[in-house]
Each structure stands twice: as C-alpha cells, then as structure tokens.
Design a protein around this motif. Structure first.
Motif, mmCIF file in Angstrom:
data_model
loop_
_atom_site.group_PDB
_atom_site.id
_atom_site.type_symbol
_atom_site.label_atom_id
_atom_site.label_comp_id
_atom_site.label_asym_id
_atom_site.label_seq_id
_atom_site.Cartn_x
_atom_site.Cartn_y
_atom_site.Cartn_z
ATOM 1 N N ARG A 20 -3.638 11.490 2.942
ATOM 2 C CA ARG A 20 -3.096 10.296 2.298
ATOM 3 C C ARG A 20 -2.714 9.233 3.337
ATOM 4 N N LEU A 21 -2.188 9.691 4.459
ATOM 5 C CA LEU A 21 -1.742 8.753 5.481
ATOM 6 C C LEU A 21 -2.894 8.092 6.222
ATOM 7 N N PHE A 22 -3.870 8.885 6.624
ATOM 8 C CA PHE A 22 -4.884 8.393 7.543
ATOM 9 C C PHE A 22 -6.215 8.049 6.888
ATOM 10 N N ILE A 50 0.003 2.386 6.589
ATOM 11 C CA ILE A 50 -0.499 3.167 7.723
ATOM 12 C C ILE A 50 -2.003 2.960 7.876
ATOM 13 N N ARG A 51 -2.723 3.036 6.786
ATOM 14 C CA ARG A 51 -4.181 2.882 6.856
ATOM 15 C C ARG A 51 -4.565 1.492 7.345
ATOM 16 N N ALA A 52 -3.818 0.479 6.930
ATOM 17 C CA ALA A 52 -4.106 -0.882 7.381
ATOM 18 C C ALA A 52 -3.925 -0.988 8.894
ATOM 19 N N ARG A 53 -2.912 -0.319 9.409
ATOM 20 C CA ARG A 53 -2.662 -0.346 10.847
ATOM 21 C C ARG A 53 -3.775 0.359 11.616
ATOM 22 N N LEU A 54 -4.361 1.372 10.998
ATOM 23 C CA LEU A 54 -5.411 2.158 11.649
ATOM 24 C C LEU A 54 -6.804 1.575 11.461
ATOM 25 N N ALA A 55 -6.905 0.485 10.736
ATOM 26 C CA ALA A 55 -8.218 -0.024 10.323
ATOM 27 C C ALA A 55 -9.133 -0.364 11.495
ATOM 28 N N PRO A 114 5.435 10.248 2.110
ATOM 29 C CA PRO A 114 5.200 8.805 1.984
ATOM 30 C C PRO A 114 4.869 8.394 0.550
ATOM 31 N N THR A 115 5.193 7.161 0.226
ATOM 32 C CA THR A 115 4.789 6.578 -1.047
ATOM 33 C C THR A 115 3.373 6.038 -0.894
ATOM 34 N N PRO A 116 2.670 5.754 -1.995
ATOM 35 C CA PRO A 116 1.332 5.152 -1.885
ATOM 36 C C PRO A 116 1.334 3.861 -1.074
ATOM 37 N N ALA A 117 2.363 3.031 -1.248
ATOM 38 C CA ALA A 117 2.421 1.770 -0.504
ATOM 39 C C ALA A 117 2.565 2.027 0.998
ATOM 40 N N GLN A 118 3.353 3.036 1.359
ATOM 41 C CA GLN A 118 3.521 3.361 2.766
ATOM 42 C C GLN A 118 2.229 3.909 3.366
ATOM 43 N N CYS A 119 1.497 4.692 2.594
ATOM 44 C CA CYS A 119 0.191 5.177 3.058
ATOM 45 C C CYS A 119 -0.761 4.015 3.283
ATOM 46 N N ASP A 120 -0.745 3.052 2.381
ATOM 47 C CA ASP A 120 -1.604 1.870 2.538
ATOM 48 C C ASP A 120 -1.271 1.120 3.819
#
Length: 336
Positions: free
Chosen positions: A91-93, A58-63, A50-56
């Motif tokens: 990085r993802l989570f 994912i994290r937003a979805r998990l917030a 994943p790119t940094p933006a894609q990781c962000d």
C-alpha cells in the motif's frame, strides 16, 4: 524503480546504512538515500497503519524512481506479522519497486535476535523466548502484535517471506549475508564503476562493529542478575515495559518537529541520518537508564576487558531443525 531494503535485521544492516548506502548518493547524485520526509512517514507507519491518503503521499514522493531506502523495521521482526507488513508495504510503495531482503543462516540469526532482546533489558531464558507454533498460538491473545516478547520458531520460514514479496512486487532480491561484502547486489541496480564498487567493499570491510553482542560470560552474568532480582520480586525494566500508550504519547510529543519515535525490536531506530528522532529516542533511553547502564558494563567492560567467546543457545532451547535446514538451503540457493 526504487530500491527498498526492508531487512532482515541483524544482517549487517547498520554497517550498510552507515558506511555503504550513503555512498551511493555520493556516487550518483540523482539517487536519494533515506529521504527525510519518507523516513519520518515510515517511522509513523511503524506505529500506526497508514490511511489511503497517506499512502498516496508516499507514492507521490517515490514517483521519480530514484530512491534508495533502507529500514529493517519494514519487514517486521516478528514472523507472525510478515504478511501484514507485506500488505502495508504494498500500500505504501506500490508494486513497481525493487524489494531487497538480506538474510543469514537460521541458528546465528535466532541467537542474535535473542541477544538483542537481552540487550534491551527484556531478560528471560531462551527456553521461554523461543516457542513452537502451538505454544505461540495458545498465548497470542495476551501478546501485543507489535512486540517480540516471544518468537514463533515454526513461523520463521524464509521461503514464505520471499514469496510474500514476490507475489506483490515487480522485483525481489534475497541477498545471503555472506554475499553482501562483494556488493554485486548494488552494482546490479546502480551504474557503478569498478572503482566505486571496490570503494564500497573497502568501506564495508573497514566499518567498525556496532552493537556487538554480549559474550557468553556477559550473558551468564545478565541471566544470573535477573534471577537475583526475581528472588526479590524485582526485574529489569526493558523496552517491552514501555507501554503502547507511552510510545503513542512520545510520538505525539515529538511529531511536529521530529516525525516521532519508532521501536525497532522494541528499541529506537538505528537508522543513519535519523537525527530527527534523536530527542524522542533520548527520552525513552532515560526511562531505561538502569538497563542501559548494565548494557554499557557488559559491552564496554566485560566484552572488551575479558576474553570474548560467542554465546551459543543451549541445546534444550526449542528449535525446528528441519526448518533450519530448509531455510539455510533456501538462502544458499541465492549465492552466486
């Protein structure tokens, strides 16, 4: 804090994913099990980092912290890739999540891994599949990192896997396979009543067995068939024969509507509720039709019509007995 079950595979994961984890969302409506958006992205990142933006994203979805994810590909089936996978998962989570690892005794686990490769048409003697660390290192330049063409037995150290995640995440649990059935690892995280826990236990006990391993006879027949093909300069076309560029193009073809195709041990994902990847999976399966027909014969006819005896790895197959004992003792230390 989200509950993220990363594997290992071959530890009743299919039964959990189909018959247990969906129940949590039914019992507790605020819990989301295998959110489709997240699964599509995790399928993507099993193929590409994943790119940094894609990781962000994912994290937003998990917030919300109310997610239950079960995806055994996250851990990576190849122990040589465990550290890379742990870094990617961090990085993802993000660190504030509960990582759950299910594990079983080493010898039956390695047997199941080898048999899974045979099921997928990647037929070779176990003496050639299981390698010591020096052998694996010697051929590592010729082996795609993402595949499991060979297994480095000396790298399969479960304490190392546990420590990788304990160093990165707020909470890590290792669940021995023989402890799964009591469902205490779920009642610890979710506010379940005793009747709900008992329902999970019943559903798990009554779950039909999926993907039953080839019997000892089916294994002998499969290996003998491969020898016969080799004499004619032929071989079974297995999942490892689907090239990386085929996977990439298959992924791009299906990406807009399905989220893409992901190999799990070189095969399509068996996640429940993953109908979004069905069309890509079917296309790959058509490419492996000859393998699938043999697998249907072995599992659907030989396994069922003839007396079933479990396959055992031969004595001359490489094993690290000291590491086996270490792993098994480590798993046992988590029993309640």
């Amino acid at each position: 804090m989200n509950f993220i079950h990363i594997g290992l595979g071959k530890t009743a994961t299919t039964s959990l994913q189909r018959h247990v984890f969906p129940r949590i969302g039914e019992f507790i409506p605020t819990v989301t099990y295998n959110d489709r958006y997240l699964i599509r992205q995790l399928l993507r990142f099993s193929l590409f980092d994943p790119t940094p933006a894609q990781c962000d994203a994912i994290r937003a979805r998990l917030a919300s912290g109310n997610h239950l994810i079960s995806f055994e590909t996250l851990v990576d089936w190849n122990p040589r890739n465990w550290k890379h996978a742990a870094d990617r998962n961090l990085r993802l989570f993000g660190p504030d999540n509960h990582i759950v690892i299910t594990a079983r005794r080493t010898r039956p686990y390695l047997t199941s891994i080898y048999q899974q490769m045979i099921h997928e048409g990647n037929v070779q003697p176990p003496q050639n599949f299981f390698l010591c660390a020096d052998e694996y290192t010697a051929i590592s330049r010729t082996v795609p990192e993402s595949s499991l063409r060979y297994f480095d037995v000396d790298s399969f150290r479960l304490k190392d896997l546990y420590d990788l995640y304990r160093d990165r995440f707020a909470r890590v649990s290792l669940i021995p396979m023989n402890e799964i059935e009591n469902m205490r690892f779920l009642s610890d995280d979710f506010d379940l009543s005793e009747s709900q826990v008992e329902q999970l236990r019943t559903d798990f006990r009554n779950a039909s067995r999926q993907n039953r391993s080839y019997s000892a006879l089916a294994m002998r027949l499969t290996l003998a068939r491969e020898d016969w093909l080799a004499l004619r300069r032929l071989k079974t076309r297995g999942s490892h024969d689907v090239s990386e560029i085929e996977l990439y193009r298959e992924y791009l073809t299906d990406d807009a509507s399905t989220g893409g195709f992901v190999p799990s041990l070189g095969r399509s994902s068996q996640l429940p509720h993953s109908g979004s990847v069905r069309s890509a999976r079917q296309r790959i399966r058509r490419k492996l039709m000859k393998t699938n027909m043999w697998r249907l014969l072995m599992q659907g006819v030989v396994n069922r019509a003839l007396p079933y005896r479990k396959y055992q790895l031969p004595d001359d197959c490489y094993r690290n007995e000291e590491l086996e004992r270490e792993n098994d003792e480590f798993i046992a230390s988590f029993a309640r």
